[in-house]
Design a protein around this motif. Structure first.
Motif, PDB file in Angstrom:
ATOM      1  N   THR A 159     -33.781  44.670  37.522  1.00 31.42           N
ATOM      2  CA  THR A 159     -34.660  44.279  36.425  1.00 31.42           C
ATOM      3  C   THR A 159     -36.069  44.081  36.966  1.00 31.42           C
ATOM      4  O   THR A 159     -36.260  43.423  37.988  1.00 31.42           O
TER       5      THR A 159
ATOM      6  N   CYS B  64     -39.105  42.233  35.765  1.00 31.60           N
ATOM      7  CA  CYS B  64     -39.413  41.257  34.725  1.00 31.60           C
ATOM      8  C   CYS B  64     -40.902  40.929  34.713  1.00 31.60           C
ATOM      9  O   CYS B  64     -41.471  40.511  35.719  1.00 31.60           O
TER      10      CYS B  64
ATOM     11  N   ARG C 189     -34.442  48.561  34.475  1.00 34.92           N
ATOM     12  CA  ARG C 189     -35.075  48.284  33.193  1.00 34.92           C
ATOM     13  C   ARG C 189     -36.278  47.375  33.405  1.00 34.92           C
ATOM     14  O   ARG C 189     -36.294  46.555  34.323  1.00 34.92           O
TER      15      ARG C 189
ATOM     16  N   ILE D 229     -38.497  44.488  31.469  1.00 30.56           N
ATOM     17  CA  ILE D 229     -38.397  43.578  30.326  1.00 30.56           C
ATOM     18  C   ILE D 229     -39.680  42.751  30.186  1.00 30.56           C
ATOM     19  O   ILE D 229     -40.432  42.604  31.132  1.00 30.56           O
TER      20      ILE D 229
ATOM     21  N   SER E 280     -37.330  50.252  28.678  1.00 30.50           N
ATOM     22  CA  SER E 280     -38.310  49.169  28.651  1.00 30.50           C
ATOM     23  C   SER E 280     -38.170  48.396  27.344  1.00 30.50           C
ATOM     24  O   SER E 280     -37.838  48.968  26.309  1.00 30.50           O
ATOM     25  N   TYR E 281     -38.456  47.103  27.433  1.00 31.43           N
ATOM     26  CA  TYR E 281     -38.267  46.212  26.290  1.00 31.43           C
ATOM     27  C   TYR E 281     -39.501  45.337  26.112  1.00 31.43           C
ATOM     28  O   TYR E 281     -40.036  44.813  27.085  1.00 31.43           O
TER      29      TYR E 281
ATOM     30  N   HIS F 241     -36.832  40.521  25.904  1.00 30.65           N
ATOM     31  CA  HIS F 241     -35.622  40.678  26.706  1.00 30.65           C
ATOM     32  C   HIS F 241     -34.807  41.843  26.163  1.00 30.65           C
ATOM     33  O   HIS F 241     -35.005  42.271  25.026  1.00 30.65           O
ATOM     34  N   SER F 242     -33.876  42.343  26.951  1.00 29.73           N
ATOM     35  CA  SER F 242     -33.019  43.446  26.500  1.00 29.73           C
ATOM     36  C   SER F 242     -31.873  42.949  25.622  1.00 29.73           C
ATOM     37  O   SER F 242     -31.111  43.745  25.092  1.00 29.73           O
TER      38      SER F 242
ATOM     39  N   PRO G 265     -34.296  49.738  23.342  1.00 27.19           N
ATOM     40  CA  PRO G 265     -35.318  50.002  24.357  1.00 27.19           C
ATOM     41  C   PRO G 265     -36.306  51.080  23.910  1.00 27.19           C
ATOM     42  O   PRO G 265     -36.044  51.849  22.992  1.00 27.19           O
TER      43      PRO G 265
END
Length: 171
Positions: free
Chosen positions: A25, A27, A116, A118, A135-136, A139-140, A150
């Motif tokens: 992740t 973040c 990913r 986030i 990508s978010y 949060h996912s 996403p």
């Protein structure tokens, strides 16, 4: 699989992983920006059972997440202050390691399938999100556990918060 080792700056705390990360992740939330002093945290996620503290004992600092309200616990060296890993009330079976604390921070793969990004809604201006990575905006996963949808960019995407507040649209 061989163990991958890591630890703090002063060497008082050492850890080993016995498995590949479940995912990686990236973040971009304000918590991770502040905790790392950087634009985002590179956070390989591991099952708790695949992490072992070899020497030393981390101190902890716990804070409620602004997003979920659940506790996030930073485990760090009480001597030098290096942050080593995060524990999550919301996800009790996993830990997120600070990737830069590995002796070789490049040992694990960062494929599009297992990676990913986030909290792009908090990402710093000028951050580049690679093509092909889920990508978010936040949060996912929602607080109730349902996944969010996403965005996957077809080409590298540069965050431009001033032009696109609240949107992942290309400027």
């Amino acid at each position: 699989m061989s163990q991958n080792l890591g630890g703090c700056l002063c060497g008082a705390i050492r850890y080993a992983t016995s498995a590949e990360p479940v995912r990686v992740t990236y973040c971009h939330c304000k918590f991770c920006q502040r905790a790392t002093g950087s634009a985002y945290m590179v956070e390989p996620i591991f099952h708790k059972t695949s992490i072992e503290i070899i020497s030393g004992k981390p101190a902890t600092y716990t804070q409620a997440s602004k997003g979920s309200g659940k506790r996030v616990t930073i485990n760090f060296c009480p001597t030098c202050g290096t942050k080593l890993f995060l524990g999550f009330e919301r996800f009790p079976d996993v830990v997120g390691l600070y990737a830069g604390t590995f002796d070789d921070p490049n040992w694990f793969e960062r494929t599009p399938e297992m990676s990913r990004h986030i909290f792009l809604g908090s990402a710093q201006e000028g951050t580049v999100i690679p093509a092909g990575i889920r990508s978010y905006f936040e949060h996912s996963m929602r607080n109730d556990g349902t996944p969010t949808e996403p965005t996957t960019f077809e080409r590298p995407h540069t965050i431009c918060q001033r032009q696109a507040r609240g949107s992942l649209a290309r400027p």
